[in-house]
Enzyme design. Structure first.
Site, PDB file in Angstrom:
ATOM      1  N   ILE A 244       0.885  -1.161   0.000  1.00 25.41           N
ATOM      2  CA  ILE A 244       0.000   0.000   0.000  1.00 25.41           C
ATOM      3  C   ILE A 244       0.925   1.215   0.000  1.00 25.41           C
ATOM      4  O   ILE A 244       1.558   1.513   1.010  1.00 25.41           O
ATOM      5  CB  ILE A 244      -0.927   0.017   1.223  1.00 25.41           C
ATOM      6  CG1 ILE A 244      -1.854  -1.202   1.211  1.00 25.41           C
ATOM      7  CG2 ILE A 244      -1.767   1.294   1.242  1.00 25.41           C
ATOM      8  CD1 ILE A 244      -2.795  -1.273   2.395  1.00 25.41           C
ATOM      9  N   PRO A 245       1.027   1.907  -1.128  1.00 20.12           N
ATOM     10  CA  PRO A 245       2.121   2.876  -1.322  1.00 20.12           C
ATOM     11  C   PRO A 245       1.902   4.237  -0.670  1.00 20.12           C
ATOM     12  O   PRO A 245       1.798   5.271  -1.341  1.00 20.12           O
ATOM     13  CB  PRO A 245       2.206   2.987  -2.848  1.00 20.12           C
ATOM     14  CG  PRO A 245       0.795   2.770  -3.304  1.00 20.12           C
ATOM     15  CD  PRO A 245       0.215   1.747  -2.353  1.00 20.12           C
ATOM     16  N   CYS A 246       1.881   4.252   0.664  1.00 20.70           N
ATOM     17  CA  CYS A 246       1.741   5.532   1.361  1.00 20.70           C
ATOM     18  C   CYS A 246       2.971   6.420   1.126  1.00 20.70           C
ATOM     19  O   CYS A 246       2.905   7.638   1.310  1.00 20.70           O
ATOM     20  CB  CYS A 246       1.511   5.313   2.849  1.00 20.70           C
ATOM     21  SG  CYS A 246       2.784   4.364   3.689  1.00 20.70           S
ATOM     22  N   HIS A 247       4.077   5.802   0.676  1.00 22.49           N
ATOM     23  CA  HIS A 247       5.285   6.585   0.388  1.00 22.49           C
ATOM     24  C   HIS A 247       5.103   7.496  -0.821  1.00 22.49           C
ATOM     25  O   HIS A 247       5.905   8.398  -1.039  1.00 22.49           O
ATOM     26  CB  HIS A 247       6.472   5.641   0.146  1.00 22.49           C
ATOM     27  CG  HIS A 247       6.228   4.615  -0.920  1.00 22.49           C
ATOM     28  ND1 HIS A 247       5.655   3.385  -0.653  1.00 22.49           N
ATOM     29  CD2 HIS A 247       6.449   4.638  -2.264  1.00 22.49           C
ATOM     30  CE1 HIS A 247       5.558   2.699  -1.777  1.00 22.49           C
ATOM     31  NE2 HIS A 247       6.026   3.431  -2.764  1.00 22.49           N
ATOM     32  N   ARG A 248       4.046   7.287  -1.600  1.00 25.08           N
ATOM     33  CA  ARG A 248       3.803   8.114  -2.792  1.00 25.08           C
ATOM     34  C   ARG A 248       3.007   9.383  -2.480  1.00 25.08           C
ATOM     35  O   ARG A 248       2.617  10.108  -3.393  1.00 25.08           O
ATOM     36  CB  ARG A 248       3.077   7.304  -3.867  1.00 25.08           C
ATOM     37  CG  ARG A 248       3.893   6.133  -4.397  1.00 25.08           C
ATOM     38  CD  ARG A 248       3.148   5.329  -5.440  1.00 25.08           C
ATOM     39  NE  ARG A 248       3.845   4.061  -5.691  1.00 25.08           N
ATOM     40  CZ  ARG A 248       3.289   2.998  -6.272  1.00 25.08           C
ATOM     41  NH1 ARG A 248       2.028   3.046  -6.656  1.00 25.08           N
ATOM     42  NH2 ARG A 248       3.979   1.895  -6.442  1.00 25.08           N
TER      43      ARG A 248
END
Length: 279
Positions: A244-248
């Site tokens: 789940i790409p919360c880094h984006r």
């Protein structure tokens, strides 16, 4: 004289044929409904009744199976997305990962009666802890300190039974760190979260690989444009690193901002993903 059931059956059969022939164009609900002379609302309901899944899920299934075939032929991730008619590799990512929220009982009782397998692995961004239930991945976190990482997992599900075992779900999830996704199967996430948190996490899956969104953009995506702070809290509570790409998600100023697993790691992941889209 045809009965209404026969007419409905013929319409759904026609819609299925249309989607199968045109899935590379990713037709939307309105387009397919128009082909069978129904309103989008009635078509959605009728298709789901007859086919057992929504038109969108049926389209996703066809796209996913076709993409798997392309990947098995050693095509690149970009080629697979392009050949499937998707807008980019991020949409392919979205097809491969599905979120299932835990039941209210599982959510409230701290995972009582859940059996959780967990293991540690190496990634390009450091050690990682990955945990799974029978339904899918329930937790994934970078583990610079293995004990601290496990304690965070335990705090999520204090009443669960834990087993340090490597299972297929974990192995499959870790394939996302590799460029070759030819052996990748559909990944299920079995997550503990509020309805709002699940909605935000699903929105994160729609951010394409190599692209960034701001907190306000994500707030608009979940149709709560004035709730940037609440969205930020939900993003910060993401229990599954990387997948789940919360880094984006970054600040509106362009600064990358904080990251649960370290701002330097966030910068490294963003750079790595940008490189994948150019290679």
């Amino acid at each position: 004289m045809e009965t209404q059931n026969n007419i409905n059956y013929d319409r759904i059969a026609e819609a299925i044929d249309y989607i199968k022939l045109n899935f590379k164009a990713q037709p939307n609900l309105d387009e397919v409904a128009e082909k069978v002379n129904l309103s989008p609302f009635h078509f959605q309901r009728m298709f789901t009744d007859w086919a057992g899944i929504s038109p969108k899920k049926f389209l996703q299934y066809l796209s996913l199976e076709y993409a798997k075939g392309i990947l098995k032929e050693q095509a690149t991730l970009f080629d697979a997305a392009f050949e499937t008619g998707l807008s980019g590799t991020g949409r392919l990512h979205d097809l491969f990962i599905n979120i299932e929220g835990m039941t209210p009982a599982e959510y409230k009782n701290g995972g009582k009666a859940l059996s959780i397998n967990f293991s540690y692995a190496e990634t390009p961004f450091g050690n990682i802890l990955v945990a799974s239930t029978l339904k899918g991945i329930c937790y994934m976190a970078f583990a610079d300190d293995k004990d601290a990482a496990f304690n965070e997992l335990y705090a999520q599900f204090p009443n669960a039974s834990y087993y340090q075992v490597v299972d297929l779900a974990q192995q499959n999830a870790l394939l996302f760190f590799k460029k070759d996704w030819s052996q990748l199967s559909n990944i299920k996430l079995h997550l503990k979260g509020t309805s709002f948190q699940l909605k935000v996490w699903e929105a994160l899956l729609k951010i394409p690989l190599g692209e960034l969104n701001t907190y306000s953009i994500v707030a608009n995506t979940v149709q709560m444009p004035t709730a940037s702070r609440a969205v930020g809290s939900a993003i910060g509570a993401n229990p599954v690193a990387f997948l789940i790409p919360c880094h984006r998600v970054i600040k509106s100023t362009g600064e990358f901002g904080q990251y649960h697993w370290g701002s330097n790691r966030k910068t490294a992941i963003i750079g790595w993903e940008a490189a994948q889209t150019q290679s």
